[in-house]
Motif scaffolding. Sequence first.
Motif, PDB file in Angstrom:
ATOM      1  N   VAL A  10       0.978  -1.180   0.148  1.00 16.39           N
ATOM      2  CA  VAL A  10      -0.042   0.147  -0.090  1.00 16.39           C
ATOM      3  C   VAL A  10       0.656   1.364  -0.083  1.00 16.39           C
ATOM      4  O   VAL A  10       1.832   1.363   1.124  1.00 16.39           O
ATOM      5  CB  VAL A  10      -0.904   0.079   1.178  1.00 16.39           C
ATOM      6  N   ILE A  11       0.537   2.282  -0.961  1.00 17.49           N
ATOM      7  CA  ILE A  11       1.422   3.251  -1.134  1.00 17.49           C
ATOM      8  C   ILE A  11       0.465   4.486  -0.587  1.00 17.49           C
ATOM      9  O   ILE A  11      -0.567   4.831  -1.287  1.00 17.49           O
ATOM     10  CB  ILE A  11       1.907   3.740  -2.613  1.00 17.49           C
ATOM     11  N   GLY A  12       0.599   5.065   0.519  1.00 14.26           N
ATOM     12  CA  GLY A  12      -0.026   6.126   1.065  1.00 14.26           C
ATOM     13  C   GLY A  12      -0.668   5.843   2.531  1.00 14.26           C
ATOM     14  O   GLY A  12      -1.388   4.719   2.359  1.00 14.26           O
ATOM     15  N   GLY A  13      -0.339   6.550   3.286  1.00 11.29           N
ATOM     16  CA  GLY A  13      -0.776   6.200   4.757  1.00 11.29           C
ATOM     17  C   GLY A  13      -1.949   7.104   5.332  1.00 11.29           C
ATOM     18  O   GLY A  13      -1.955   7.306   6.375  1.00 11.29           O
ATOM     19  N   GLY A  14      -2.757   7.600   4.155  1.00 15.44           N
ATOM     20  CA  GLY A  14      -4.143   8.314   4.532  1.00 15.44           C
ATOM     21  C   GLY A  14      -5.171   7.338   4.983  1.00 15.44           C
ATOM     22  O   GLY A  14      -5.193   6.066   5.232  1.00 15.44           O
ATOM     23  N   PHE A  15      -6.365   7.981   4.862  1.00 14.49           N
ATOM     24  CA  PHE A  15      -7.626   7.253   5.273  1.00 14.49           C
ATOM     25  C   PHE A  15      -7.914   6.234   4.400  1.00 14.49           C
ATOM     26  O   PHE A  15      -8.139   4.863   4.676  1.00 14.49           O
ATOM     27  CB  PHE A  15      -8.913   8.399   5.126  1.00 14.49           C
ATOM     28  N   ALA A  16      -7.539   6.189   3.252  1.00 10.69           N
ATOM     29  CA  ALA A  16      -7.776   5.095   1.929  1.00 10.69           C
ATOM     30  C   ALA A  16      -6.664   4.279   2.499  1.00 10.69           C
ATOM     31  O   ALA A  16      -7.028   2.869   2.270  1.00 10.69           O
ATOM     32  CB  ALA A  16      -7.706   5.870   0.660  1.00 10.69           C
TER      33      ALA A  16
END
Length: 394
Positions: A10-16
């Motif tokens: 997973v690339i990106g650690g925001g809500f999504a």
Amino acid sequence: MPRSTPALTVIGGGFAGLTAAITAAEAGARVTLHEAHHTLGGRARTADGPYRTNEGPHALYNGGPHWTWLKQRGLLGQLAALPPREAARLRFHRDGTLRRTPPLALLRLLRRRPELAPADEDFTTWASRLIGPEGARAAAHYTAVALFHHDPGALSARFVQERLRRTAKLPPEAAYPVGGWASVIDRMAARAWNLGVRVETLARLDTVPTDTPVVVATSLDAARRLLKDDTLVWDSGRTALIDLAVRTRRGDPFAVSGLDSPAWLERFTAQDKSLAPPGESLIQGQIPLAPHESGSDGAARAEHLLDLALPDWRERTTWRRDSVAKGRTGALDRPGTTWRDRPAIHRGDGVHLAGDMVAAPGILSEVSFTSAIEATTLALRLPVTTRGLDLNSA
């Protein structure tokens, strides 16, 4: 762990990204999450310090599928209720003055179900036939709270009507996690950690890994650069953001909705006093900007509303911050398009997109959530057992 265990990057650690990581880990996958910043949360980060601000006004709508998902996992936490006396202090800027009630024509439009509004016609044209041009303009501008766009009436009628109905619903759908959105993000991060997700911060990737399926849960601009795919474009808003702390005074409005022109100001300490030091109120607002306008233009309009709502706000101000958000406020559907026409979640070669600008239903953070569930399901080829979620609704 057996070699047959599926893996996901997973690339990106925001809500999504956190939604995708938790979903995959719950399915038994080995998950590695890469976040370019030193903290998780993306646009759901809440500032540290005495003033707990988000990037613009934030609320969690309890009518969306993410509400049930978060609640089932104990991730909602404590929610701040808006006292009825505060709810009664919503004001509407109409015909140059602040009013206590919206136009009757706007209320009449709320009876129209969004699925009956045309997707191939702009909102102003459609609504004007039903309630007249003045009512249509007021209704369109009210949706600034969920659209962050300078001309909501030019967007798809179905798209705007869904947001009008959701934001004006009674009782209100908006809920407020105590301590700001960071409290939800912290609980999601803890659950991911407990499920064995490997989280790497300050880990900006320049290429997409090829040894596992990948969910790219970044902004659409960042995804376009990472994937080197110029087709990853979609309209979004551009808005001036204002964060303001003032010494508390009894009787201040809870929120001001701009009906003459799109604007929204909200006193977030009305429901959660922990967001500012004792004796202070935290106000956050957004003023959508036309292409030719600057952040100072938006700030001037915000100050005009403050002059009407809190005449002595300048003398009471203890802290202020102004900024501009561009392309960070979610997808906007023009006439002739729906969410299905946005960049597809499945990109081929094991790569999938998640975020609030891709082909998934919902409003605001709901798009990030539904796309993350769909992306993870496709990436790991999981059966669609998402506890009643309808990912294909209009």
